[in-house]
Design an enzyme around this catalytic site. Structure first.
Site, PDB file in Angstrom:
ATOM      1  N   TYR A  42       0.832  -1.208   0.000  1.00 43.66           N
ATOM      2  CA  TYR A  42       0.000   0.000   0.000  1.00 43.66           C
ATOM      3  C   TYR A  42       0.864   1.255   0.000  1.00 43.66           C
ATOM      4  O   TYR A  42       0.394   2.333  -0.365  1.00 43.66           O
ATOM      5  CB  TYR A  42      -0.918   0.044   1.224  1.00 43.66           C
ATOM      6  CG  TYR A  42      -1.957  -1.042   1.304  1.00 43.66           C
ATOM      7  CD1 TYR A  42      -2.140  -1.967   0.276  1.00 43.66           C
ATOM      8  CD2 TYR A  42      -2.771  -1.147   2.418  1.00 43.66           C
ATOM      9  CE1 TYR A  42      -3.090  -2.965   0.368  1.00 43.66           C
ATOM     10  CE2 TYR A  42      -3.737  -2.147   2.523  1.00 43.66           C
ATOM     11  CZ  TYR A  42      -3.882  -3.055   1.496  1.00 43.66           C
ATOM     12  OH  TYR A  42      -4.829  -4.041   1.594  1.00 43.66           O
ATOM     13  N   HIS A 102       0.091 -11.798   2.149  1.00 44.80           N
ATOM     14  CA  HIS A 102      -0.842 -10.993   1.370  1.00 44.80           C
ATOM     15  C   HIS A 102      -1.511 -11.787   0.240  1.00 44.80           C
ATOM     16  O   HIS A 102      -2.716 -11.707   0.044  1.00 44.80           O
ATOM     17  CB  HIS A 102      -0.131  -9.770   0.812  1.00 44.80           C
ATOM     18  CG  HIS A 102      -1.050  -8.642   0.467  1.00 44.80           C
ATOM     19  ND1 HIS A 102      -0.620  -7.341   0.341  1.00 44.80           N
ATOM     20  CD2 HIS A 102      -2.384  -8.610   0.216  1.00 44.80           C
ATOM     21  CE1 HIS A 102      -1.640  -6.563   0.035  1.00 44.80           C
ATOM     22  NE2 HIS A 102      -2.723  -7.313  -0.048  1.00 44.80           N
TER      23      HIS A 102
END
Length: 268
Positions: A42, A102
């Site tokens: 991110y 992730h």
């Protein structure tokens, strides 16, 4: 019982580099949020950490989650420990409450990657371990390797992607299913079933959708919000008490729709 995790937290994914996540996180915590979710890719872990430090809430009262091992981060399995340390360094913390894999793609191999997560858990760098975007088969495979208990599995979930199989899996194995993109980027707002339930409870479609998720056992939710008004609106969803008829009506929404569907996803 699942770990003690706030069922409504703040998701911080954004493709807009202009988002000021330090201010948003600080405002969210001061408003009443106690869980924040971020990830290495991110690009905002430093801002998230700054927001936690600048808020009026003690670090120990914030449930902080991050993720590493994306399709291209890190590039080699032996670099996973360094990637985990990098998350902590950017966040400016000694530990995270929840550390996720992730994606089960790219460098990911359960036998190569998961031991590094176990090591982080044993060292106290991660108080809990989670997985993200896995299939039931990959969850089975990972649980055979992990020494630490699986605390959470994070996936896209909303009325257009209801994840019944993964909800049942979480309930059977007693971990949280954490719903990201819970509003399907607004695609849920004009569904008549959701509008009907929202009108009944004098709520917005967004609040109603979040309340629907919270009505399900072992499900937590991390909607993104950037303004204080939206932060407060989402938090108010906790006060909406849907009855069985409401839940069944939203369950009846038809049409499978994913807002996150990359080529490297294990279901593709």
């Amino acid at each position: 019982m699942p770990i003690d995790l706030p069922r409504l937290g703040l998701g911080t994914y954004s493709s807009d580099d202009g988002d000021d996540w330090a201010d948003t996180v600080s405002t969210a915590l001061d408003t009443g949020y106690r869980a924040v979710d971020t990830a290495q890719v991110y690009g905002n872990e430093a801002a998230v950490g700054e927001g936690i430090r600048s808020s009026s809430v003690d670090r120990d009262d914030v449930f902080l989650a991050t993720k590493t091992v994306h399709v291209d981060v890190p590039p080699e399995p032996e670099e996973v420990p360094e990637a985990i340390d990098g998350c902590l360094d950017r966040l400016g913390v000694d530990y995270v409450d929840l550390l996720y894999v992730h994606w089960p793609s790219g460098v990911y191999d359960h036998e190569d990657v998961l031991p590094a997560f176990d090591e982080a858990y044993e060292a106290g760098k991660a108080r809990n371990l989670g997985l993200s975007n896995f299939t039931p088969e990959l969850l089975d495979e990972a649980r055979e390797v992990l020494d630490a208990p699986l605390a959470a599995h994070q996936v896209e979930m909303h009325p257009l992607c209801q994840q019944e199989e993964l909800v049942a899996y979480a309930q059977e194995h007693d971990h949280w299913l954490v719903a990201y993109s819970p509003l399907a980027r607004g695609e849920v707002f004009d569904r008549p079933e959701i509008e009907e339930v929202a009108e009944k409870h004098d709520a917005t479609p967004a609040q109603t959708t979040i309340a629907w998720l919270l009505a399900k056992d072992n499900v937590a939710v991390i909607p993104k919000a950037s303004s204080e008004d939206h932060l407060r609106d989402n938090l108010a969803a906790r006060d909406i008490d849907l009855d069985e008829e409401d839940v069944d009506l939203i369950d009846s929404v038809e049409g499978e729709y994913r807002v996150v569907d990359p080529d490297h996803a294990p279901w593709n």
